[in-house]
Write a protein that holds these residues in place. Structure first.
Motif, PDB file in Angstrom:
ATOM      1  N   ILE A 158     -11.429  30.029  17.032  1.00 62.70           N
ATOM      2  CA  ILE A 158     -12.852  30.018  16.676  1.00 62.70           C
ATOM      3  C   ILE A 158     -13.647  29.591  17.901  1.00 62.70           C
ATOM      4  CG2 ILE A 158     -14.599  28.954  15.194  1.00 62.70           C
ATOM      5  CD1 ILE A 158     -12.433  28.541  13.095  1.00 62.70           C
ATOM      6  N   LYS A 159     -14.615  30.397  18.275  1.00 67.33           N
ATOM      7  CA  LYS A 159     -15.399  30.113  19.468  1.00 67.33           C
ATOM      8  C   LYS A 159     -16.152  28.797  19.314  1.00 67.33           C
ATOM      9  CE  LYS A 159     -16.102  34.968  20.758  1.00 67.33           C
ATOM     10  NZ  LYS A 159     -17.114  36.024  21.002  1.00 67.33           N
ATOM     11  N   SER A 160     -16.041  27.968  20.329  1.00 66.93           N
ATOM     12  CA  SER A 160     -16.722  26.671  20.300  1.00 66.93           C
ATOM     13  C   SER A 160     -17.016  26.238  21.726  1.00 66.93           C
ATOM     14  CB  SER A 160     -15.868  25.616  19.591  1.00 66.93           C
ATOM     15  OG  SER A 160     -14.602  25.484  20.213  1.00 66.93           O
ATOM     16  N   ASP A 161     -17.904  25.256  21.865  1.00 60.69           N
ATOM     17  CA  ASP A 161     -18.232  24.769  23.202  1.00 60.69           C
ATOM     18  C   ASP A 161     -17.236  23.700  23.624  1.00 60.69           C
ATOM     19  OD1 ASP A 161     -18.946  22.408  21.915  1.00 60.69           O
ATOM     20  OD2 ASP A 161     -21.087  22.869  21.932  1.00 60.69           O
ATOM     21  N   ILE A 162     -17.487  23.092  24.754  1.00 67.61           N
ATOM     22  CA  ILE A 162     -16.543  22.126  25.309  1.00 67.61           C
ATOM     23  C   ILE A 162     -16.365  20.908  24.410  1.00 67.61           C
ATOM     24  CG2 ILE A 162     -18.268  20.868  26.663  1.00 67.61           C
ATOM     25  CD1 ILE A 162     -16.172  20.638  28.893  1.00 67.61           C
ATOM     26  N   ARG A 208     -13.873   1.471  11.780  1.00 70.57           N
ATOM     27  CA  ARG A 208     -12.742   1.679  12.686  1.00 70.57           C
ATOM     28  C   ARG A 208     -12.428   3.153  12.902  1.00 70.57           C
ATOM     29  NH1 ARG A 208      -8.648  -2.366   9.581  1.00 70.57           N
ATOM     30  NH2 ARG A 208      -9.367  -1.052   7.864  1.00 70.57           N
ATOM     31  N   THR A 209     -13.251   4.050  12.380  1.00 72.70           N
ATOM     32  CA  THR A 209     -12.938   5.478  12.427  1.00 72.70           C
ATOM     33  C   THR A 209     -13.205   6.062  13.806  1.00 72.70           C
ATOM     34  OG1 THR A 209     -13.580   5.655  10.092  1.00 72.70           O
ATOM     35  CG2 THR A 209     -13.388   7.701  11.343  1.00 72.70           C
ATOM     36  N   LEU A 210     -12.138   6.524  14.457  1.00 73.73           N
ATOM     37  CA  LEU A 210     -12.239   7.181  15.765  1.00 73.73           C
ATOM     38  C   LEU A 210     -13.141   6.402  16.719  1.00 73.73           C
ATOM     39  CD1 LEU A 210     -12.509  10.959  14.713  1.00 73.73           C
ATOM     40  CD2 LEU A 210     -10.475   9.532  14.958  1.00 73.73           C
ATOM     41  N   THR A 211     -12.902   5.109  16.813  1.00 77.69           N
ATOM     42  CA  THR A 211     -13.768   4.239  17.624  1.00 77.69           C
ATOM     43  C   THR A 211     -13.713   4.584  19.108  1.00 77.69           C
ATOM     44  OG1 THR A 211     -11.969   2.617  17.701  1.00 77.69           O
ATOM     45  CG2 THR A 211     -13.666   2.316  16.023  1.00 77.69           C
ATOM     46  N   THR A 212     -12.619   5.187  19.561  1.00 76.69           N
ATOM     47  CA  THR A 212     -12.494   5.494  20.987  1.00 76.69           C
ATOM     48  C   THR A 212     -12.971   6.905  21.322  1.00 76.69           C
ATOM     49  OG1 THR A 212     -10.202   6.261  20.689  1.00 76.69           O
ATOM     50  CG2 THR A 212     -10.536   3.923  21.203  1.00 76.69           C
ATOM     51  N   ASP A 213     -13.483   7.626  20.341  1.00 76.00           N
ATOM     52  CA  ASP A 213     -13.921   8.997  20.587  1.00 76.00           C
ATOM     53  C   ASP A 213     -15.441   9.040  20.700  1.00 76.00           C
ATOM     54  OD1 ASP A 213     -14.637  11.800  20.287  1.00 76.00           O
ATOM     55  OD2 ASP A 213     -12.559  12.116  19.646  1.00 76.00           O
ATOM     56  N   PRO A 214     -15.975   9.181  21.903  1.00 73.73           N
ATOM     57  CA  PRO A 214     -17.437   9.164  22.064  1.00 73.73           C
ATOM     58  C   PRO A 214     -18.127  10.364  21.415  1.00 73.73           C
ATOM     59  CG  PRO A 214     -16.359   9.765  24.126  1.00 73.73           C
ATOM     60  CD  PRO A 214     -15.272   9.341  23.193  1.00 73.73           C
ATOM     61  N   LEU A 215     -17.441  11.503  21.342  1.00 76.12           N
ATOM     62  CA  LEU A 215     -18.050  12.678  20.718  1.00 76.12           C
ATOM     63  C   LEU A 215     -18.323  12.424  19.241  1.00 76.12           C
ATOM     64  CD1 LEU A 215     -15.916  15.557  22.285  1.00 76.12           C
ATOM     65  CD2 LEU A 215     -18.210  14.820  22.935  1.00 76.12           C
ATOM     66  N   GLU A 392      -9.586  19.249  20.307  1.00 76.91           N
ATOM     67  CA  GLU A 392      -8.250  19.803  20.085  1.00 76.91           C
ATOM     68  C   GLU A 392      -7.817  19.630  18.634  1.00 76.91           C
ATOM     69  OE1 GLU A 392      -6.121  21.509  22.332  1.00 76.91           O
ATOM     70  OE2 GLU A 392      -8.057  21.620  23.343  1.00 76.91           O
ATOM     71  N   VAL A 393      -8.256  18.551  17.997  1.00 78.11           N
ATOM     72  CA  VAL A 393      -7.986  18.368  16.565  1.00 78.11           C
ATOM     73  C   VAL A 393      -8.606  19.523  15.778  1.00 78.11           C
ATOM     74  CG1 VAL A 393      -8.457  16.928  14.541  1.00 78.11           C
ATOM     75  CG2 VAL A 393      -7.789  15.859  16.700  1.00 78.11           C
ATOM     76  N   LEU A 394      -9.837  19.868  16.115  1.00 73.19           N
ATOM     77  CA  LEU A 394     -10.515  20.956  15.404  1.00 73.19           C
ATOM     78  C   LEU A 394      -9.778  22.276  15.578  1.00 73.19           C
ATOM     79  CD1 LEU A 394     -14.232  20.133  16.309  1.00 73.19           C
ATOM     80  CD2 LEU A 394     -12.948  19.427  14.290  1.00 73.19           C
ATOM     81  N   ARG A 395      -9.295  22.543  16.777  1.00 72.26           N
ATOM     82  CA  ARG A 395      -8.559  23.788  17.026  1.00 72.26           C
ATOM     83  C   ARG A 395      -7.233  23.793  16.272  1.00 72.26           C
ATOM     84  NH1 ARG A 395      -8.242  24.924  23.313  1.00 72.26           N
ATOM     85  NH2 ARG A 395      -7.459  26.916  22.508  1.00 72.26           N
TER      86      ARG A 395
END
Length: 468
Positions: A158-162, A208-215, A392-395
């Motif tokens: 599925i086409k997506s941005d960075i 605490r959900t995905l605390t290290t993921d800035p996106l 990468e999780v989404l892909r």
């Protein structure tokens, strides 16, 4: 929507074994329940409900037409056939089986394999994925269009941005999950009910959900996650009350608030009693639950991470809510029912599959006292959403939702195979397994496709049904 069979994967995506092992397609399971789960993607089931107010993928009229048709003799024959094949060589050593995975993941690109398939007779084949989603199935051929959507997700992605953002991903997920229609007002009615019995448990998880993921932190607020999980908890709570014996329900105090209007999300909710008094709101747990098919689910720790990709990909909380609800109640209800028995069955299958495809690595981890129960619990429960990076999780989820979330078991084994050298050369592999390396969705998918051909039929059936 029933998950596709192994036959739904194009044959050229599987590479022949360099060791000469005969790895053919498995026979279709004969049990009625497994048939319903393993049947071809051509059966749309309840797909007449799949509609988005802002992006109509398959029109309701066309889907109703599909429902009115009988299954063709050709399809019925395909569902009932049981082709014979030799069992995979599950006694082969891990080092001998490993080249099968390496060859499948690195020999040719997905696009090269796709070109080898030749031309498709379906008009949907000529359309891009985005156009197929926007315009709907050409010539009213819904079954072929759905099969092409799955294949295009596998082949082209599925086409997506960075950052992993895509304008069509959430709508594709809703289609693949066979999600019903839900209006924003129906979602808001659940939100306006206030704190659910699981509210304190939810608040202990969300920060605490995905605390290290800035996106994720930049796009999804904790308040949004709390609202979605609280709405899910209300639905699970209401359904649990519906299943409770009438004598037990009468012993509870009546609610001070009126029962909200119900949506199409669950027919069972339509008959649920009024919300219970908030003074008696206690955190729901899974202790003492009956882990059978009739037992409804409850809020469990880890659902916050499982909900995160939906909120990140969706354009509204209502879209994320209905997709998340469908995943929990239709695809993996065993993960939130009883003592999370579905998760534990999945962990046992990780050990079993690893023992089949890489005996050496499996024995080495066992000698170090490492079973999947120790290192893979978060990955099984969250469909690998606990491992960054989020794009990468989404892909990877595109693949899992297209061909069945049960394939996450094989994706976890694939990650172990990718870590093989480091694990075997480490005197303390438990340190490496405390957190898996960053996801590489394409490599994981390629390994998982190779593993599918290496496992016996009965093991694959267990994988398909473990989360039910």
């Amino acid at each position: 929507m029933p998950s596709p069979t192994r036959d739904a994967f194009p044959a050229t995506f599987f590479q022949p074994s360099p060791l000469g092992i005969d790895l053919q397609a498995p026979p279709t399971p004969r049990t009625q329940r497994t048939l319903r789960k393993l049947q071809s993607a051509h059966n749309l089931g309840a797909a007449s409900k799949i509609v988005s107010s802002s992006s109509i993928v398959l029109t309701q009229q066309k889907l109703r037409d599909v429902h009115s048709r009988d299954i063709s003799p050709t399809r019925r024959q395909a569902l009932n056939r049981s082709p014979q094949r030799h069992r995979a060589n599950s006694d082969a050593s891990g080092s001998a089986n490993l080249p099968n995975l390496r060859a499948a993941s690195s020999s040719t690109s997905l696009h090269a394999k796709r070109a080898a398939l030749g031309r498709s007779s379906s008009a949907a084949e000529a359309l891009s994925l985005d156009r197929l989603i926007r315009d709907g199935p050409p010539d009213d051929d819904v079954s072929s269009a759905l099969a092409n959507v799955r294949f295009k997700v596998l082949d082209q992605g599925i086409k997506s941005d960075i950052d992993g953002m895509s304008s069509s991903r959430i709508y594709i997920w809703l289609i693949l999950l066979d999600a019903p229609v839900l209006t924003t007002d129906d979602y808001l009615k659940l939100v306006h009910r206030g704190a659910s019995p699981a509210y304190s448990k939810i608040r202990n998880d969300t920060f605490r959900t995905l605390t290290t993921d800035p996106l994720f932190r930049r796009r999804v607020s904790e308040a949004s996650l709390i609202r979605l999980l609280n709405a899910i908890a209300w639905i699970l709570h209401d359904f649990k009350e519906v299943r409770r014996p009438s004598s037990s329900r009468q012993s509870l105090p009546a609610s001070n608030s009126a029962s909200p209007a119900r949506s199409d999300t669950s027919q069972a909710i339509a008959s649920s009693p009024a919300a219970r008094s908030r003074a008696r709101a206690l955190t729901l747990t899974t202790e003492g639950s009956d882990a059978n098919a009739a037992e409804p689910g409850t809020y469990v720790q880890g659902m916050n991470v499982l909900a995160a990709p939906f909120l990140y990909a969706a354009r509204s909380e209502a879209e994320a809510f209905v997709a998340f609800h469908q995943l929990l109640t239709k695809e993996c209800p065993g993960y939130i029912r009883g003592a999370m028995d579905g998760v534990h069955r999945g962990l046992a299958l990780v050990d079993k599959v690893l023992g089949i495809v890489d005996t050496k690595l499996s024995l080495y981890l066992t000698s170090k006292g490492l079973s999947a129960e120790i290192y893979a619990f978060p990955s099984v429960l969250t469909l690998c959403a606990c491992t960054p990076p989020l794009p990468e999780v989404l892909r990877l989820w595109d693949f899992l939702l297209a061909y069945g979330p049960h394939l996450n078991i094989l994706c976890i084994v694939a990650q172990l195979i990718m870590m093989r050298n480091e694990l075997l050369n480490s005197s303390s592999p438990n340190k490496l397994l405390r957190s898996f390396p960053t996801l590489h969705a394409d490599q994981i998918k390629a390994h998982a496709l190779a593993i599918i051909k290496m496992i016996p039929n009965e093991v694959y059936e267990e994988i398909v049904n473990h989360a039910l």
